[in-house]
Design a protein around this motif. Structure first.
Motif, PDB file in Angstrom:
ATOM      1  N   SER A 168       0.850  -1.185   0.000  1.00 32.82           N
ATOM      2  CA  SER A 168       0.000   0.000   0.000  1.00 32.82           C
ATOM      3  C   SER A 168       0.886   1.234   0.000  1.00 32.82           C
ATOM      4  O   SER A 168       2.097   1.148   0.185  1.00 32.82           O
ATOM      5  CB  SER A 168      -0.924   0.001   1.224  1.00 32.82           C
ATOM      6  OG  SER A 168      -0.164   0.067   2.404  1.00 32.82           O
TER       7      SER A 168
ATOM      8  N   ASP B 121      -3.319   4.327  -6.249  1.00 31.18           N
ATOM      9  CA  ASP B 121      -4.404   4.405  -7.222  1.00 31.18           C
ATOM     10  C   ASP B 121      -4.395   3.182  -8.130  1.00 31.18           C
ATOM     11  O   ASP B 121      -3.467   2.384  -8.124  1.00 31.18           O
ATOM     12  CB  ASP B 121      -4.308   5.706  -8.032  1.00 31.18           C
ATOM     13  CG  ASP B 121      -3.002   5.834  -8.792  1.00 31.18           C
ATOM     14  OD1 ASP B 121      -2.039   5.143  -8.436  1.00 31.18           O
ATOM     15  OD2 ASP B 121      -2.955   6.638  -9.738  1.00 31.18           O
ATOM     16  N   SER B 122      -5.455   3.035  -8.890  1.00 30.85           N
ATOM     17  CA  SER B 122      -5.615   1.824  -9.699  1.00 30.85           C
ATOM     18  C   SER B 122      -4.531   1.691 -10.774  1.00 30.85           C
ATOM     19  O   SER B 122      -4.099   0.569 -11.074  1.00 30.85           O
ATOM     20  CB  SER B 122      -6.998   1.790 -10.343  1.00 30.85           C
ATOM     21  OG  SER B 122      -7.159   2.886 -11.215  1.00 30.85           O
ATOM     22  N   ASP B 123      -4.065   2.807 -11.342  1.00 33.06           N
ATOM     23  CA  ASP B 123      -3.019   2.729 -12.368  1.00 33.06           C
ATOM     24  C   ASP B 123      -1.724   2.148 -11.800  1.00 33.06           C
ATOM     25  O   ASP B 123      -1.110   1.265 -12.408  1.00 33.06           O
ATOM     26  CB  ASP B 123      -2.737   4.119 -12.961  1.00 33.06           C
ATOM     27  CG  ASP B 123      -3.895   4.643 -13.791  1.00 33.06           C
ATOM     28  OD1 ASP B 123      -4.713   3.820 -14.252  1.00 33.06           O
ATOM     29  OD2 ASP B 123      -3.975   5.872 -13.979  1.00 33.06           O
TER      30      ASP B 123
ATOM     31  N   ALA C 290      -1.444   0.369  -9.055  1.00 36.12           N
ATOM     32  CA  ALA C 290      -1.714  -1.009  -8.630  1.00 36.12           C
ATOM     33  C   ALA C 290      -1.601  -1.948  -9.834  1.00 36.12           C
ATOM     34  O   ALA C 290      -1.032  -3.046  -9.728  1.00 36.12           O
ATOM     35  CB  ALA C 290      -3.093  -1.111  -7.989  1.00 36.12           C
ATOM     36  N   LYS C 291      -2.116  -1.518 -10.981  1.00 39.09           N
ATOM     37  CA  LYS C 291      -2.014  -2.333 -12.198  1.00 39.09           C
ATOM     38  C   LYS C 291      -0.564  -2.480 -12.645  1.00 39.09           C
ATOM     39  O   LYS C 291      -0.151  -3.551 -13.091  1.00 39.09           O
ATOM     40  CB  LYS C 291      -2.849  -1.714 -13.315  1.00 39.09           C
ATOM     41  CG  LYS C 291      -4.342  -1.895 -13.096  1.00 39.09           C
ATOM     42  CD  LYS C 291      -5.141  -1.181 -14.168  1.00 39.09           C
ATOM     43  CE  LYS C 291      -6.629  -1.265 -13.871  1.00 39.09           C
ATOM     44  NZ  LYS C 291      -7.435  -0.474 -14.807  1.00 39.09           N
TER      45      LYS C 291
ATOM     46  N   THR D 289       1.064  -5.120 -10.318  1.00 43.05           N
ATOM     47  CA  THR D 289       0.654  -6.497 -10.615  1.00 43.05           C
ATOM     48  C   THR D 289       1.215  -6.952 -11.966  1.00 43.05           C
ATOM     49  O   THR D 289       1.638  -8.108 -12.104  1.00 43.05           O
ATOM     50  CB  THR D 289      -0.879  -6.657 -10.592  1.00 43.05           C
ATOM     51  OG1 THR D 289      -1.464  -5.714 -11.482  1.00 43.05           O
ATOM     52  CG2 THR D 289      -1.427  -6.454  -9.204  1.00 43.05           C
TER      53      THR D 289
ATOM     54  N   ILE E  83      -5.435  -7.063  -6.809  1.00 45.93           N
ATOM     55  CA  ILE E  83      -5.750  -5.709  -6.354  1.00 45.93           C
ATOM     56  C   ILE E  83      -6.959  -5.779  -5.440  1.00 45.93           C
ATOM     57  O   ILE E  83      -7.990  -6.341  -5.804  1.00 45.93           O
ATOM     58  CB  ILE E  83      -6.012  -4.781  -7.551  1.00 45.93           C
ATOM     59  CG1 ILE E  83      -4.766  -4.715  -8.446  1.00 45.93           C
ATOM     60  CG2 ILE E  83      -6.416  -3.398  -7.075  1.00 45.93           C
ATOM     61  CD1 ILE E  83      -4.981  -4.005  -9.751  1.00 45.93           C
ATOM     62  N   ARG E  84      -6.819  -5.190  -4.260  1.00 49.05           N
ATOM     63  CA  ARG E  84      -7.927  -5.138  -3.292  1.00 49.05           C
ATOM     64  C   ARG E  84      -8.097  -3.699  -2.844  1.00 49.05           C
ATOM     65  O   ARG E  84      -7.491  -3.273  -1.859  1.00 49.05           O
ATOM     66  CB  ARG E  84      -7.627  -6.016  -2.086  1.00 49.05           C
ATOM     67  CG  ARG E  84      -7.554  -7.472  -2.425  1.00 49.05           C
ATOM     68  CD  ARG E  84      -7.383  -8.268  -1.180  1.00 49.05           C
ATOM     69  NE  ARG E  84      -7.481  -9.683  -1.499  1.00 49.05           N
ATOM     70  CZ  ARG E  84      -7.577 -10.619  -0.584  1.00 49.05           C
ATOM     71  NH1 ARG E  84      -7.589 -10.306   0.678  1.00 49.05           N
ATOM     72  NH2 ARG E  84      -7.657 -11.873  -0.941  1.00 49.05           N
ATOM     73  N   GLY E  85      -8.899  -2.956  -3.565  1.00 48.23           N
ATOM     74  CA  GLY E  85      -9.137  -1.559  -3.206  1.00 48.23           C
ATOM     75  C   GLY E  85      -7.880  -0.725  -3.366  1.00 48.23           C
ATOM     76  O   GLY E  85      -7.359  -0.581  -4.457  1.00 48.23           O
ATOM     77  N   ASN E  86      -7.383  -0.191  -2.241  1.00 44.65           N
ATOM     78  CA  ASN E  86      -6.198   0.665  -2.275  1.00 44.65           C
ATOM     79  C   ASN E  86      -4.906  -0.085  -1.973  1.00 44.65           C
ATOM     80  O   ASN E  86      -3.920   0.525  -1.581  1.00 44.65           O
ATOM     81  CB  ASN E  86      -6.348   1.809  -1.267  1.00 44.65           C
ATOM     82  CG  ASN E  86      -7.369   2.815  -1.709  1.00 44.65           C
ATOM     83  OD1 ASN E  86      -7.797   2.822  -2.855  1.00 44.65           O
ATOM     84  ND2 ASN E  86      -7.764   3.677  -0.810  1.00 44.65           N
TER      85      ASN E  86
ATOM     86  N   VAL F 165      -2.458  -3.945  -2.846  1.00 45.32           N
ATOM     87  CA  VAL F 165      -2.237  -5.148  -3.647  1.00 45.32           C
ATOM     88  C   VAL F 165      -1.854  -6.265  -2.686  1.00 45.32           C
ATOM     89  O   VAL F 165      -0.918  -6.123  -1.895  1.00 45.32           O
ATOM     90  CB  VAL F 165      -1.110  -4.927  -4.690  1.00 45.32           C
ATOM     91  CG1 VAL F 165      -0.822  -6.217  -5.440  1.00 45.32           C
ATOM     92  CG2 VAL F 165      -1.483  -3.823  -5.657  1.00 45.32           C
TER      93      VAL F 165
END
Length: 165
Positions: A10, A106-108, A110-111, A114, A128-131, A133
């Protein structure tokens, strides 16, 4: 012994440490000779997670920013936790600078994390789990390799690795 081990990635900043660092920075500014008689303000907006710097010139804003960053580093908050949002002329011939605290994954990003883990072909599962990984593996060594890989990505975030089980 557990069958599977995991940890969470996080991006977080300890707001109490930020407050403490800014208080120390304000004291240093008040005692510095180059700021005597000049307007120099440092304000924290916890709700918006911004730090506002106000001073008489761009060079003084840069000096204030350096002071704030050095005090944050001493409190173990990495400089990547701050980004300059904007700089503008304020009333009375002053300059105002707003620094944003980056403390969410943020999602970007996190992606990106991963994807990098999957491309490295490390034997772990990243989701990804919310905010955050979640990374799961049967081997603690693989998890440690994953932590090193993510640190080497040099993302502009204050990453933290929690709940290693």
């Amino acid at each position: 012994m557990a069958d599977e081990h995991s940890f969470d990635i996080s991006a977080s900043v300890d707001m109490m440490e930020v407050k403490n660092a800014l208080e120390v920075a304000k004291k240093e500014v008040a005692n510095r000779f180059d700021f005597k008689g000049l307007k120099a303000e440092i304000e924290l907006n916890e709700k918006d997670k911004t730090i506002t710097l106000l001073s008489s010139s761009d060079s003084k804003i840069d000096a204030l920013k350096d002071i704030v960053i050095s005090k944050l580093i001493k409190r173990e908050i990495p400089p990547v936790a701050l980004s300059e949002k904007n700089r503008e002329n304020a009333s009375g011939g002053n300059t105002k600078c707003i620094l944003k605290l980056n403390d969410t994954l943020d999602s970007d990003n996190a992606k990106k994390i991963t994807k990098a883990i999957k491309e490295a072909k490390i034997k772990v599962n990243a989701s990804i789990r919310g905010n955050e990984v979640r990374v799961v593996s049967k081997s603690i060594d693989e998890l440690q390799n994953t932590i090193k890989l993510v640190k080497d990505l040099n993302l502009e975030l204050p990453l933290s690795f929690k709940n290693l089980k």
